[in-house]
Design a protein around this motif. Structure first.
Motif, PDB file in Angstrom:
ATOM      1  N   LYS A  91       0.829  -1.200   0.000  1.00 33.04           N
ATOM      2  CA  LYS A  91       0.000   0.000   0.000  1.00 33.04           C
ATOM      3  C   LYS A  91       0.871   1.261   0.000  1.00 33.04           C
ATOM      4  CE  LYS A  91      -3.681  -2.601   0.674  1.00 33.04           C
ATOM      5  NZ  LYS A  91      -4.698  -2.807  -0.377  1.00 33.04           N
TER       6      LYS A  91
ATOM      7  N   GLU B 207      -0.552  -0.658  -4.392  1.00 28.17           N
ATOM      8  CA  GLU B 207      -1.801   0.079  -4.550  1.00 28.17           C
ATOM      9  C   GLU B 207      -1.790   1.404  -3.800  1.00 28.17           C
ATOM     10  OE1 GLU B 207      -4.548  -4.006  -4.628  1.00 28.17           O
ATOM     11  OE2 GLU B 207      -4.604  -2.650  -2.889  1.00 28.17           O
TER      12      GLU B 207
ATOM     13  N   ASP C 299      -4.038   3.924  -1.674  1.00 27.42           N
ATOM     14  CA  ASP C 299      -5.305   3.976  -0.957  1.00 27.42           C
ATOM     15  C   ASP C 299      -5.500   5.276  -0.175  1.00 27.42           C
ATOM     16  OD1 ASP C 299      -3.426   3.488   1.005  1.00 27.42           O
ATOM     17  OD2 ASP C 299      -4.352   1.646   1.758  1.00 27.42           O
TER      18      ASP C 299
ATOM     19  N   ALA D 146      -6.449   0.894  -5.293  1.00 30.30           N
ATOM     20  CA  ALA D 146      -6.538  -0.229  -4.362  1.00 30.30           C
ATOM     21  C   ALA D 146      -7.642  -1.188  -4.791  1.00 30.30           C
ATOM     22  CB  ALA D 146      -6.804   0.289  -2.949  1.00 30.30           C
TER      23      ALA D 146
ATOM     24  N   ILE E 150     -10.560   5.178  -1.945  1.00 31.23           N
ATOM     25  CA  ILE E 150      -9.454   6.097  -1.670  1.00 31.23           C
ATOM     26  C   ILE E 150      -9.868   7.032  -0.540  1.00 31.23           C
ATOM     27  CG2 ILE E 150      -8.125   8.071  -2.528  1.00 31.23           C
ATOM     28  CD1 ILE E 150      -8.112   6.819  -5.257  1.00 31.23           C
TER      29      ILE E 150
END
Length: 548
Positions: free
Chosen positions: A4, A48, A50, A139, A144
């Protein structure tokens, strides 16, 4: 589990073009890598995004990034044909900014806020609304968390009780607006209109752009110490806002707080990264700055202005390092306890009664022990300290050690908190074209903005490659081929004001003189006094700044 990223984009004025270039490279790298991961059946290797936070120009970029990630991923594929390039390089120019609309009061701002509002509407509330596929960097949850820093000129009051039974009231002007946007709910125009308006307020640089009014819900200020007097039974109030960078120019702390609210809790540094994008490093000026020997009224005013603005810069970085120090101290104490339990200096029989009593207190709600939450906390800590746990051969001793560490973690309020691994993408100011005139120079010519955008791309590529080569970094194992960057003209590095188009500089001077005249009129000076002040003092100062 996918890695992340939480991204923080600092204030930048016209150097939003630099930040846009960096952002393109980050998104392109993640897009290529995540496409590879899916095509090769390795979704757990995705990286990802986020969380996005921003201040001033960075807030507008964060909002544009969010909407593209969610609803128009294909728009981010072309390095010279994407929303950020269009907004920060092609669409914002001093000629447009000087052309105030008929409804714009000249005494409210030097430049046109309507121009900025138009750009924000084109990219954040477009017609028709965006309905494309998401970007590969989004994500997997499709969600988000977006945070925008804003400066509340009215302020919000809070009360703290005193030992006399009274209260101490204080006012916060540092403000933020948090949004949780979800592809699953689709594009909701009303929500994005609020985001758009907040992004404009986030970048309303004082004097240059007029203040913005936002309606805020009392739930945005949920706090047991909130003074309800101002609200007077209302749930929504209007507040007047200016640039978020005035008080909070690098909102890393906001990103941390948003991360803590996400499901999953604490992650290690290999699983969570914080990206920090800014056009300049922070440095003191002891050698050439204010001294006791030269601190007349002029120097004092300049020093105070610099100090106030400087306090808004990089403070979150210091807080992040302090937080990391606490986590490292916890690791140290855990290692010390591990040695004691391994050597049977401490035993489960000795510590279990104390640990159980303390953990029961921490996990009791409404008189009932929340056993599931306690078990979850133990399991999470066991994963976090898997190696250390395995090194204690006696399972009973290992479980007792784990509970002791959990007590320490809870007592220090570090449970479900993660160490911040910060990946910076900070520019070298002398390699920027638009950094002069408090970073407004870039607005004078698209060639300057193109230069800074491409320089941002080059910094992005270099930093990503460097981070990918670091074992254990969040970019470790990245599958990415950088795209070609246009040649960067080094002659535009740190372009002097004297090289800027003279006609545009004269336009700016004339508008600044008009603004000065308006201010002097508001202060009660008559027309002759105003002419004298402008001709004898103000014009000379402006001419010097603009090299006229």
């Amino acid at each position: 589990m996918a890695k992340k990223l939480a991204l923080t984009i600092a204030g930048a004025v016209s150097l939003g073009s630099y930040e846009a270039g960096v952002m393109y490279e980050v998104l392109d790298a993640l897009g290529q890598h995540n496409t590879w991961a899916v095509e090769n059946g390795k979704p757990e290797q995705r990286i990802e995004i986020d969380v996005l936070t921003g201040a001033s120009a960075g807030g507008m970029t964060a909002a544009m990034t969010a909407i593209s990630l969610l609803f128009d991923g294909a728009s981010l594929s072309d390095p010279y044909g994407n929303p950020m390039y269009d907004a920060w390089v092609k669409e914002v120019d001093i000629t447009k900014l000087l052309a105030r609309g008929k409804d714009e009061n000249a005494s409210y701002s030097l430049l046109s806020s309507d121009c900025v509002i138009g750009i924000s509407k084109a990219h954040l509330t477009p017609t028709p609304p965006p309905a494309g596929a998401p970007h590969p960097a989004l994500a997997a949850s499709g969600k988000i968390s977006l945070g925008l820093a804003i400066s509340n000129l009215n302020g919000v009051d809070y009360d703290r009780p005193t030992m006399t039974g009274g209260k101490f009231t204080y006012t916060r002007h540092v403000d933020q607006h948090l949004f949780h946007v979800d592809r699953g709910t689709g594009y909701v125009e009303a929500n994005w209109e609020t985001i758009r308006a907040t992004a404009v307020a986030c970048g309303a640089f004082p004097v240059a752009f007029r203040t913005q009014e936002l309606l805020r819900d009392i739930e945005d200020y949920a706090d047991p110490y909130l003074d309800m007097t101002l609200w007077a039974g209302k749930t929504v109030l209007p507040f007047c806002y200016t640039d978020g960078g005035v008080f909070y120019n690098e909102p890393l702390g906001m990103a941390t707080n948003l991360v803590q609210e996400l499901p999953g809790g604490r992650l290690d540094g290999q699983s969570r990264g914080y990206l920090f994008i800014a056009p300049k490093p922070k440095a003191s000026d002891v050698q050439a700055g204010i001294t006791a020997a030269n601190s007349d009224y002029k120097m004092l005013a300049q020093g105070l202005a610099g100090a106030v603005l400087g306090q808004s810069e990089f403070q979150d970085w210091v807080m992040a390092e302090s937080f990391n120090d606490k986590l490292k101290l916890l690791d140290t104490r855990a290692a010390q306890l591990q040695g004691l339990y391994s050597a049977n200096t401490l035993t489960a029989a000795q510590t279990r009664p104390v640990n159980e009593a303390l953990l029961s207190a921490f996990f009791t709600e409404n008189g009932a022990l929340q056993q599931a939450k306690l078990d979850e906390a133990r399991a999470q800590l066991k994963t976090q300290y898997a190696q250390e746990y395995a090194e204690i051969k006696d399972p009973t001793q290992a479980s007792a050690w784990l509970d002791s560490v959990l007590v320490l973690e809870l007592a220090a309020d570090l449970h479900c908190k993660e160490e911040m691994y910060i990946y910076d993408f900070v520019a070298d100011p002398v390699k920027l074209a638009g950094g002069g005139l408090s970073a407004f120079t870039g607005f004078f010519d698209q060639s300057y903005r193109d230069h800074d955008y491409d320089y941002g791309r080059s910094v992005g590529q270099a930093r990503i490659a460097g981070y990918a080569a670091q074992a254990g970094s969040v970019f470790d194992g990245l599958h990415w081929t950088p795209k070609e960057i246009r040649p960067i003209d080094s002659n535009l590095n740190d372009v002097p004001m004297s090289n800027v188009d003279r006609g545009k500089r004269e336009q700016v001077r004339d508008q600044m003189l008009q603004a000065a005249d308006d201010l002097l009129a508001e202060l009660g000076l008559n027309v002759f006094e105003r002419i004298g002040a402008k001709d004898l003092v103000i014009k000379k100062r402006i001419d010097k700044v603009l090299a006229l």
